[in-house]
Motif scaffolding. Structure first.
Motif, mmCIF file in Angstrom:
data_model
loop_
_atom_site.group_PDB
_atom_site.id
_atom_site.type_symbol
_atom_site.label_atom_id
_atom_site.label_comp_id
_atom_site.label_asym_id
_atom_site.label_seq_id
_atom_site.Cartn_x
_atom_site.Cartn_y
_atom_site.Cartn_z
ATOM 1 N N ALA A 33 0.799 -1.233 0.000
ATOM 2 C CA ALA A 33 0.000 0.000 0.000
ATOM 3 C C ALA A 33 0.828 1.278 0.000
ATOM 4 O O ALA A 33 0.327 2.359 0.303
ATOM 5 N N LYS A 36 3.351 1.493 -5.087
ATOM 6 C CA LYS A 36 4.164 0.944 -6.189
ATOM 7 C C LYS A 36 3.328 0.678 -7.443
ATOM 8 O O LYS A 36 3.685 1.084 -8.543
ATOM 9 N N THR A 37 2.200 -0.014 -7.240
ATOM 10 C CA THR A 37 1.358 -0.317 -8.406
ATOM 11 C C THR A 37 0.802 0.981 -8.995
ATOM 12 O O THR A 37 0.678 1.119 -10.214
ATOM 13 N N SER A 38 0.516 1.942 -8.115
ATOM 14 C CA SER A 38 0.006 3.234 -8.605
ATOM 15 C C SER A 38 1.038 3.911 -9.499
ATOM 16 O O SER A 38 0.697 4.531 -10.518
HETATM 17 N N1 ATP Z 1 -7.904 7.723 -5.470
HETATM 18 C C1 ATP Z 1 -7.091 7.475 -4.420
HETATM 19 N N2 ATP Z 1 -6.712 8.472 -3.573
HETATM 20 C C2 ATP Z 1 -5.877 8.226 -2.540
HETATM 21 N N3 ATP Z 1 -5.377 7.008 -2.289
HETATM 22 C C3 ATP Z 1 -5.720 5.991 -3.072
HETATM 23 C C4 ATP Z 1 -6.591 6.171 -4.195
HETATM 24 N N4 ATP Z 1 -6.749 4.984 -4.817
HETATM 25 C C5 ATP Z 1 -6.011 4.098 -4.122
HETATM 26 N N5 ATP Z 1 -5.398 4.695 -3.071
HETATM 27 C C6 ATP Z 1 -4.508 4.100 -2.078
HETATM 28 O O1 ATP Z 1 -3.204 4.030 -2.582
HETATM 29 C C7 ATP Z 1 -2.470 3.096 -1.797
HETATM 30 C C8 ATP Z 1 -1.416 2.465 -2.627
HETATM 31 O O2 ATP Z 1 -1.928 1.483 -3.484
HETATM 32 P P1 ATP Z 1 -0.988 0.622 -4.440
HETATM 33 O O3 ATP Z 1 -1.841 -0.426 -5.009
HETATM 34 O O4 ATP Z 1 -0.245 1.503 -5.350
HETATM 35 O O5 ATP Z 1 0.040 -0.014 -3.368
HETATM 36 P P2 ATP Z 1 1.239 -1.029 -3.605
HETATM 37 O O6 ATP Z 1 2.480 -0.381 -3.077
HETATM 38 O O7 ATP Z 1 1.259 -1.545 -4.977
HETATM 39 O O8 ATP Z 1 0.826 -2.197 -2.583
HETATM 40 P P3 ATP Z 1 0.998 -3.805 -2.696
HETATM 41 O O9 ATP Z 1 2.433 -4.096 -2.346
HETATM 42 O O10 ATP Z 1 0.086 -4.313 -1.632
HETATM 43 O O11 ATP Z 1 0.636 -4.239 -4.042
HETATM 44 C C9 ATP Z 1 -3.506 2.170 -1.183
HETATM 45 O O12 ATP Z 1 -3.493 2.326 0.223
HETATM 46 C C10 ATP Z 1 -4.817 2.658 -1.755
HETATM 47 O O13 ATP Z 1 -5.854 2.602 -0.800
#
Ligand code: ATP
Ligand code: MG
Length: 357
Positions: A33, A36-38
Motif C-alpha cells: 500500500a 508501487k502499483t500506482s
Molecule cells: N484515489 C485514491 N486516492 C488516494 N489514495 C488511493 C486512491 N486509490 C487508491 N489509493 C490508495 O493508494 C495506496 C497504494 O496502493 P498501491 O496499489 O499503489 O500499493 P502497492 O504499493 O502496490 O501495494 P501492494 O504491495 O500491496 O501491491 C492504497 O493504500 C490505496 O488505498
C-alpha cells in the motif's frame, strides 16, 4: 522508447512525484500500500490513455482533489524527443502528445508501446479467449501496419451487421455487410498468422532460458468454423446468426490456445511455471517489436517476486536485462530484488512519496 522523466500529481496516493528515470532498469521498492502499483499505473495511463485497474481516470484522482496530472518526457527510437501527458478531472480527461491539438488513445499507444506484466499474468492461460486476443493483437498492432485500419473497418461493419440482426431486419440488410467483413477479416487474420509465426520462431529460446521448457505449442483459431474461409463460414452461419441476434463467427472470436506438449498449459504446469511461461510470451513480443521495427517497448513488471522462488526470479530478471529495454519493476523489499538487478536505479516509495537515494 525511453521515458526520461516522470511527473505525477494527485494520482491515487501519490501527491507529487517529479523524477528522472534510468533508460534501463528502474526498481521501485516499498511496503504494501505504499504506492508501487500506482506508480506503474501512472506510466500505463500515459501509454494507453486508460487504467489497468478497471477504474475510470476520474476515479484515480487522489481523494479530496479535483484533478490529476501525469506527464513525461521521452525519446523515441529515432532519438527524437517528445512530451506526453494526461490531465483528468472527475468527469473528463485530456491526453496530450507534444503540441497536437487533439490527441487520441491511438496516438499514445503508437508513441509509447507498453507491456504490463502483473502478478496475475498467468490468466492468459487460464481465462477466456479475450485476454489471449488482446495479447496477440497488442503485438500485431505494433508490428503489422495493415492491422489497425482493417480492424477499425471490421469493427464498424460488425456493429452495423449486429444492429441489423438485433432489429430482425430482412436478410439482405444483414448480408449487405458481409463483403466488408470478409475483406477486412481476411486482412486481420493474415496479420495475426504472420505475427504468430514470429512468436513461434522466437519463443522457444526465451521459454528455455526462463522455465527450462521450450515445448509450448500454439493452436490458432481464426474465429470461424471449417476450412473453407471466413466468407463461406459467415454465409453458412447466417441462419444461426439470425436466431442468435448477433454475428457468431469472425476474427472478433479468435483465440490462441497455448499448450505444453500434448496438454493444455494450465492443466499441469505449476503456478510458478505458468507465470514464467507467460512472462516469456510477453518478453518475446518485446523482442519481436525491437528487432523487426527497431521500437523498444517499455516493460512494467509488478511484483514479479510474488509466487516465484529465487531461481525463477533470477531467470526472469536476467531475461529482462538481456532484452535491454527500459523497464520498471516493483518489489516489497530490497532483499527480494534478484542479484542481477542490484546495481540498477532504485526508487523508494513510502506512503505515496517516491524518493531516489
Ligand atoms: N484515489 C485514491 N486516492 C488516494 N489514495 C488511493 C486512491 N486509490 C487508491 N489509493 C490508495 O493508494 C495506496 C497504494 O496502493 P498501491 O496499489 O499503489 O500499493 P502497492 O504499493 O502496490 O501495494 P501492494 O504491495 O500491496 O501491491 C492504497 O493504500 C490505496 O488505498
Ligand atoms: Mg501493488
Amino acid at each position: 522508447m525511453r521515458l526520461e522523466s516522470l511527473y505525477i500529481e494527485n494520482f491515487r496516493c501519490i501527491e507529487l512525484c517529479d523524477i528522472e528515470l534510468s533508460p534501463g532498469v528502474n526498481c521501485i521498492v516499498g511496503d504494501n500500500a505504499s504506492g508501487k502499483t500506482s506508480f506503474l499505473e501512472a506510466i500505463y495511463i500515459l501509454g494507453r490513455g486508460e487504467s489497468f485497474r478497471q477504474s475510470s481516470l476520474g476515479q484515480t484522482i487522489q481523494h479530496d482533489n479535483n484533478a490529476l496530472t501525469i506527464r513525461a518526457r521521452l525519446t523515441d527510437s529515432q532519438g527524437s524527443r517528445h512530451r506526453i501527458g494526461c490531465h483528468a478531472s472527475r468527469n473528463s480527461h485530456r491526453l496530450k502528445l507534444d503540441d497536437q491539438n487533439e490527441t487520441r488513445r491511438f496516438d499514445l499507444i503508437s508513441m509509447l508501446p507498453l507491456q504490463h506484466i502483473d502478478p496475475n499474468v498467468h490468466r492468459l492461460l487460464e481465462q477466456g479467449p479475450k485476454y489471449r486476443r488482446h495479447f496477440l493483437d497488442w503485438g500485431v498492432f505494433h508490428v503489422e501496419h495493415d492491422f489497425f485500419p482493417a480492424w477499425r473497418r471490421y469493427r464498424r461493419a460488425l456493429k452495423q451487421r449486429n444492429r441489423a440482426l438485433r432489429a430482425n431486419c430482412p436478410k439482405h440488410q444483414v448480408i449487405a455487410w458481409d463483403a466488408e467483413l470478409v475483406q477486412q477479416g481476411e486482412v486481420i487474420d493474415a496479420c495475426r498468422r504472420r505475427y504468430l509465426d514470429q512468436i513461434k520462431q522466437r519463443l522457444p529460446n526465451t521459454a528455455r532460458q526462463l522455465a527450462g521448457d521450450d515445448s509450448l505449442l500454439f493452436a490458432y483459431q481464426p474465429g470461424w468454423r471449417g476450412e473453407d474461409g471466413f466468407g463461406f463460414a459467415l454465409a453458412n452461419g447466417l441462419e444461426q446468426d439470425l436466431r442468435a441476434g448477433f454475428t457468431q463467427q469472425g476474427p472478433h472470436r479468435a483465440d490462441v490456445r497455448i499448450s505444453v506438449a500434448a496438454t493444455r498449459a494450465r492443466d499441469w504446469v505449476s503456478r510458478g511455471q505458468q507465470k514464467l511461461l507467460t512472462a516469456a510470451l510477453f518478453l518475446t513480443q518485446a523482442d519481436i517489436l525491437k528487432s523487426t521495427r527497431g521500437v523498444q517497448p517499455v516493460l512494467l513488471l509488478d511484483d514479479m517476486a510474488a509466487e516465484l522462488g529465487e531461481n525463477y526470479r533470477s531467470a526472469l530478471a536476467a531475461e529482462v536485462e538481456r532484452l535491454g529495454v527500459q523497464c520498471f519493476l516493483t518489489f516489497l523489499s530490497r532483499e527480494s530484488i534478484p542479484g542481477v538487478l542490484k546495481d540498477t536505479r532504485m526508487f523508494y516509495v513510502e506512503q505515496g512519496h517516491i524518493a531516489a537515494p
